[in-house]
Write a protein that holds these residues in place. Structure first.
Motif, PDB file in Angstrom:
ATOM      1  N   VAL A 384       0.860  -1.181   0.000  1.00 37.95           N
ATOM      2  CA  VAL A 384       0.000   0.000   0.000  1.00 37.95           C
ATOM      3  C   VAL A 384       0.896   1.231   0.000  1.00 37.95           C
ATOM      4  CG1 VAL A 384      -0.181  -0.026   2.525  1.00 37.95           C
ATOM      5  CG2 VAL A 384      -1.897   1.186   1.172  1.00 37.95           C
ATOM      6  N   VAL A 385       0.532   2.232  -0.797  1.00 31.41           N
ATOM      7  CA  VAL A 385       1.306   3.471  -0.913  1.00 31.41           C
ATOM      8  C   VAL A 385       0.373   4.653  -0.723  1.00 31.41           C
ATOM      9  CG1 VAL A 385       2.990   2.421  -2.469  1.00 31.41           C
ATOM     10  CG2 VAL A 385       1.032   3.622  -3.419  1.00 31.41           C
ATOM     11  N   GLY A 386       0.951   5.750  -0.249  1.00 31.00           N
ATOM     12  CA  GLY A 386       0.234   7.012  -0.132  1.00 31.00           C
ATOM     13  C   GLY A 386       0.843   8.047  -1.048  1.00 31.00           C
ATOM     14  N   ASN A 391      -4.327  10.392  -2.641  1.00 29.89           N
ATOM     15  CA  ASN A 391      -4.843   9.057  -2.945  1.00 29.89           C
ATOM     16  C   ASN A 391      -4.005   7.986  -2.234  1.00 29.89           C
ATOM     17  OD1 ASN A 391      -7.124   9.296  -4.715  1.00 29.89           O
ATOM     18  ND2 ASN A 391      -5.737  10.074  -6.290  1.00 29.89           N
ATOM     19  N   VAL A 392      -4.645   6.857  -1.990  1.00 27.77           N
ATOM     20  CA  VAL A 392      -3.948   5.654  -1.535  1.00 27.77           C
ATOM     21  C   VAL A 392      -4.181   4.575  -2.582  1.00 27.77           C
ATOM     22  CG1 VAL A 392      -4.041   6.186   0.915  1.00 27.77           C
ATOM     23  CG2 VAL A 392      -5.927   4.942  -0.123  1.00 27.77           C
ATOM     24  N   ALA A 393      -3.199   3.689  -2.741  1.00 30.85           N
ATOM     25  CA  ALA A 393      -3.295   2.654  -3.769  1.00 30.85           C
ATOM     26  C   ALA A 393      -2.631   1.382  -3.262  1.00 30.85           C
ATOM     27  CB  ALA A 393      -2.636   3.106  -5.076  1.00 30.85           C
ATOM     28  N   ARG A 407      -7.392   1.542  -5.931  1.00 27.94           N
ATOM     29  CA  ARG A 407      -7.006   2.952  -5.830  1.00 27.94           C
ATOM     30  C   ARG A 407      -8.197   3.751  -5.341  1.00 27.94           C
ATOM     31  NH1 ARG A 407      -2.952   6.166  -8.179  1.00 27.94           N
ATOM     32  NH2 ARG A 407      -3.535   8.347  -8.477  1.00 27.94           N
ATOM     33  N   SER A 408      -7.915   4.669  -4.443  1.00 26.69           N
ATOM     34  CA  SER A 408      -8.995   5.523  -3.939  1.00 26.69           C
ATOM     35  C   SER A 408      -9.333   6.606  -4.959  1.00 26.69           C
ATOM     36  CB  SER A 408      -8.577   6.168  -2.614  1.00 26.69           C
ATOM     37  OG  SER A 408      -7.464   7.028  -2.821  1.00 26.69           O
ATOM     38  N   ASN A 434      -7.196  -4.634   5.876  1.00 25.66           N
ATOM     39  CA  ASN A 434      -7.460  -3.356   6.516  1.00 25.66           C
ATOM     40  C   ASN A 434      -6.148  -2.599   6.682  1.00 25.66           C
ATOM     41  OD1 ASN A 434      -8.757  -1.333   7.933  1.00 25.66           O
ATOM     42  ND2 ASN A 434      -8.472  -2.348   9.904  1.00 25.66           N
ATOM     43  N   PHE A 435      -6.141  -1.284   6.367  1.00 24.90           N
ATOM     44  CA  PHE A 435      -4.981  -0.434   6.615  1.00 24.90           C
ATOM     45  C   PHE A 435      -5.453   0.969   6.971  1.00 24.90           C
ATOM     46  CE2 PHE A 435      -5.744   0.179   2.094  1.00 24.90           C
ATOM     47  CZ  PHE A 435      -5.523   1.533   1.900  1.00 24.90           C
ATOM     48  N   PHE A 436      -4.521   1.754   7.571  1.00 20.31           N
ATOM     49  CA  PHE A 436      -4.816   3.113   8.025  1.00 20.31           C
ATOM     50  C   PHE A 436      -3.905   4.090   7.305  1.00 20.31           C
ATOM     51  CE2 PHE A 436      -6.624   0.507  11.258  1.00 20.31           C
ATOM     52  CZ  PHE A 436      -7.635   1.247  11.865  1.00 20.31           C
ATOM     53  N   SER A 437      -4.376   5.347   7.236  1.00 23.02           N
ATOM     54  CA  SER A 437      -3.589   6.408   6.605  1.00 23.02           C
ATOM     55  C   SER A 437      -3.778   7.698   7.379  1.00 23.02           C
ATOM     56  CB  SER A 437      -4.004   6.605   5.142  1.00 23.02           C
ATOM     57  OG  SER A 437      -5.347   7.037   5.056  1.00 23.02           O
ATOM     58  N   VAL A 438      -2.737   8.558   7.379  1.00 25.06           N
ATOM     59  CA  VAL A 438      -2.789   9.867   8.019  1.00 25.06           C
ATOM     60  C   VAL A 438      -2.326  10.902   7.004  1.00 25.06           C
ATOM     61  CG1 VAL A 438      -0.451   9.691   8.960  1.00 25.06           C
ATOM     62  CG2 VAL A 438      -2.108  11.195  10.053  1.00 25.06           C
TER      63      VAL A 438
END
Length: 712
Positions: A384-386, A391-393, A407-408, A434-438
């Motif tokens: 997963v990348v930010g 966007n996250v992908a 991809r978001s 499941n993953f989180f992003s900030v």
């Protein structure tokens, strides 16, 4: 006599042959006549010239069964070409031999054995010949003995051996000459083998099922199909207009790559795996001497540069993220983007292996710069990348030549500001990933993969304390906290830390006034559940006990700290990288006041270090800079010291030992005397006036060389 003569002259039927003396009867004329040849009726009548004409036939060594129409594909010309040369040789027997010089020890030994064997054969032949002669002589003697009856038998038997002995003494033995074999007399023996005829094998199978399909296409259906095609073309044109010129170039490059990959033949794709293995072998032989070196200075640790990973496509992009693969210890991911927000362009995701420093194993490109990444623990092929655009992908390494698998978008709740960090977490109750992003927009978002679609849930929205302002009609407006880093607790799933641009660190129901500038990284200790670490652009690294609001240790590194990382093998070892191109390695159990290794990795004026990561197994760290280079460094033995063995005691290892070691340091820090406000003010004045940092003693665990801030 006269009658006889007259009879001889007058009677032709009885003539005496003077030579043989035999009589010649009738039929002599028939034998004297020449024999007439009988010709078959279908024989050709040839002239003398045709009979004298010679027809030559040449016998060749060509194999009559060798094929003459073999063709092979020519990659140069792109067509099948006939092979002119066909191997006509048929080997019926082959034997491998060896030659030994006569003067050698082995040659003399074999010659001696041959002479012994030849001598034994000759002696055996001589004995057999003598016995035959004796038997021949005894036969006539026995006949004479039978005729002479007056001679007694006992006397004959007595005289026989005496005569044999006399004959043996009279006739000396003469050895026969041994014939030497001619090794050069080689006669070729040819044989013709019978080639078995080819047999055809056939099999019969059931025909595949068939169905009849029929449909009618009227004018309206044809018209609707044309209209749908035109609408699709118009939509694609609108999308191309909205794209930036960089995105258009990337799209064209991606299309070219796809076409080039499709045009490659099956033979080339089969060779890729073998070529990759050979490339790794060559690189391993090239860099083996570097990997074996392990020198270090006494009292100070050193970092030995092993390899530098770089790619021409990511030349002008900074290293914005590093992450080791949890399953393959030699594979790590590198995210490329830009920290210069006035010059944003494309991004790259590369995967390097320490077995092949010359070229990346996997390559992905993106339209927006990559700022963070994380590899899944249970599924190491999911990354997963930010992105900078919010966007996250999710990339799948099993599909290396495709776009992101997920991809978001604006509809699915993407961030409005750059995504600074992403972290995989445990699957939800329905076993969905499941993953989180900030992000800088203040949102911490939980993303769930449900039925091949990203579903977002806002976990929390950061707000700056005491920053409410009244707007129109008495509305209260809160200032949004910009999240820059976060980390989840190793045991408590719902407990996490969030660092912000304001320098604060947020935890569940508590806030830490951590730094005076943006928090670049926060990280929980892998062994101790109470300890975490933070770094900032205010030149400091701080170690905290999350139950206490003040830091336990503070280290000033004289430059902006880009990243920190705990060592996986010890609870007291960590590394930090700074903007002046140096890497600092600390071991609190050896020296809790300063780093035991300060080593420049890149040129100070040109490059800045951005990220650092420890290898989970090997004593290796990787360091990234703002020029897109990743340097692999080997830790010297004194940077990875293990517990010493004591006589009669076993070395204790494991998490319990590491926790006790760090607890001892924390207790020492808490028992240190605290400074007064006057001492702090004096230290600030000395630093402002002279430029020197007052380093007299710790305050609640502060170390020497700490950097004071002027109180407001």
């Amino acid at each position: 006599m006269l009658a006889k003569d007259e009879r001889d002259e007058g009677d032709p039927l009885h003539v005496l042959d003077e030579d043989s003396g035999t009589e010649v009867g009738e039929g002599t004329d028939e034998w004297a006549q020449s024999k007439a040849t009988v010709r078959p009726p279908d024989q050709l009548d040839l002239t003398d010239a045709e009979l004298k004409e010679e027809f030559t036939r040449i016998l060749t060594a060509n194999n009559p069964h060798a094929p003459q129409n073999i063709v092979r594909y020519s990659f140069k010309e792109g067509t099948y070409k006939l092979i002119g040369f066909v191997d006509q040789l048929a080997v019926h027997f082959s034997q491998v031999g060896n030659l030994i010089p006569k003067d050698s020890d082995e040659g003399r030994r074999q010659h001696y054995l041959d002479e012994l064997a030849a001598g034994s054969q000759e002696s055996a032949k001589v004995v057999t010949s003598e016995t035959e002669i004796l038997e021949e002589e005894e036969e006539p003697k026995e006949a004479e003995a039978g005729s002479q009856t007056d001679v007694p038998a006992a006397e004959v038997q007595y005289n026989a051996p005496e005569k044999m002995a006399e004959e043996e003494s009279m006739t000396p033995k003469q050895p026969k000459e041994r014939k030497l074999t001619n090794k050069f007399n080689f006669s070729e023996r040819a044989s013709q083998t019978f080639n078995n005829p080819l047999r055809d094998r056939e099999c019969q199978m059931e025909p595949p099922p068939r169905t009849n399909f029929s449909a009618t296409a009227n004018q309206w259906e044809i018209y609707d199909a044309y209209i749908e095609e035109l609408e699709k073309q118009e939509k694609t044109k609108e999308k191309e207009k909205t794209k930036t010129p960089v995105a258009k170039k990337m799209g064209k490059m991606a299309m070219r790559k796809m076409t080039s990959m499709e045009s490659q033949s099956d033979d080339i794709t089969k060779v890729t795996q073998a070529a990759k293995i050979v490339e790794r072998m060559v690189n391993q032989n090239t860099y083996d001497d570097v990997a074996q070196a392990d020198e270090y200075r006494d009292q100070e640790g050193t970092l030995l540069p092993l390899w530098k990973f770089q790619n021409d496509k990511a030349k002008r992009l900074a290293v914005t993220a590093l992450c080791w693969n949890p399953k393959y210890n030699d594979l790590f991911a590198v995210g490329h983007g830009s920290y210069d927000f006035m010059k944003q362009s494309r991004g790259m995701l590369l995967f390097y292996s320490m077995k092949n420093p010359s070229f990346p194993e996997y390559t992905f490109s993106s339209e927006s710069g990559i700022l963070c990444l994380d590899v899944h623990v249970d599924h190491p092929y999911l990354v997963v990348v930010g992105h900078y655009d919010g966007n996250v992908a999710i990339y799948n390494l099993k599909k290396p030549y495709s776009q992101p698998s997920f991809r978001s978008s604006a509809k699915s709740g993407k961030h409005t500001d750059p995504v600074w960090q992403v972290k995989w977490q445990k699957d939800d109750m329905d076993h969905n990933l499941n993953f989180f992003s900030v992000s800088s927009d203040g949102r911490i978002v939980s993303w769930t993969l449900v039925k091949s679609e990203l579903v977002h849930t806002d976990v929390i929205k950061l707000k700056v304390e005491d920053s409410t302002t009244e707007g129109l009609e008495g509305l209260q407006i809160h200032t949004v906290g910009c999240g820059t880093a976060f980390d989840f607790h190793k045991e408590i799933d719902y407990l996490f830390l969030v660092g912000t641009e304001e320098g604060k660190i947020y935890k569940f129901l508590s806030t830490y006034d951590a730094h005076s500038m943006a928090v670049d990284a926060v990280s929980w200790n892998p062994y101790h559940t109470k300890v975490f670490m933070s770094c900032s652009s205010d030149w400091t690294v701080k170690i905290w006990d999350h139950t206490i609001k003040t830091p336990m240790f503070i280290y000033d590194l004289n430059s902006a700290v880009g990243d920190v990382a705990w060592a996986p093998y010890s609870s007291t070892v960590f590394a930090a990288v700074t903007a002046n191109g140096k890497t600092h390695v600390f071991d609190l159990s050896i020296n809790k006041y300063e780093a035991i290794c300060n080593q420049p990795v890149v040129a100070q004026k040109k490059n800045k270090l951005t990220h650092v990561q420890f290898n989970p197994i090997h004593p290796i760290i990787i360091v990234g800079d703002d020029r897109g280079h990743v340097t692999c460094l080997k830790l010297s033995p004194n940077l990875r010291k293990m517990p010493k063995e004591k006589k009669g005691q076993e070395v204790q290892k494991g998490p319990a030992v590491e926790i006790a070691k760090l607890d001892k340091l924390l207790n020492l820090g808490q028992q240190s005397p605290s400074w007064s406000q006057a001492d702090q003010t004096l230290g600030c004045w000395v630093q402002l006036q002279t430029g020197w940092t007052l380093s007299s003693g710790p305050q609640a665990g502060w170390t020497l060389g700490s950097r004071f801030q002027v109180p407001s």
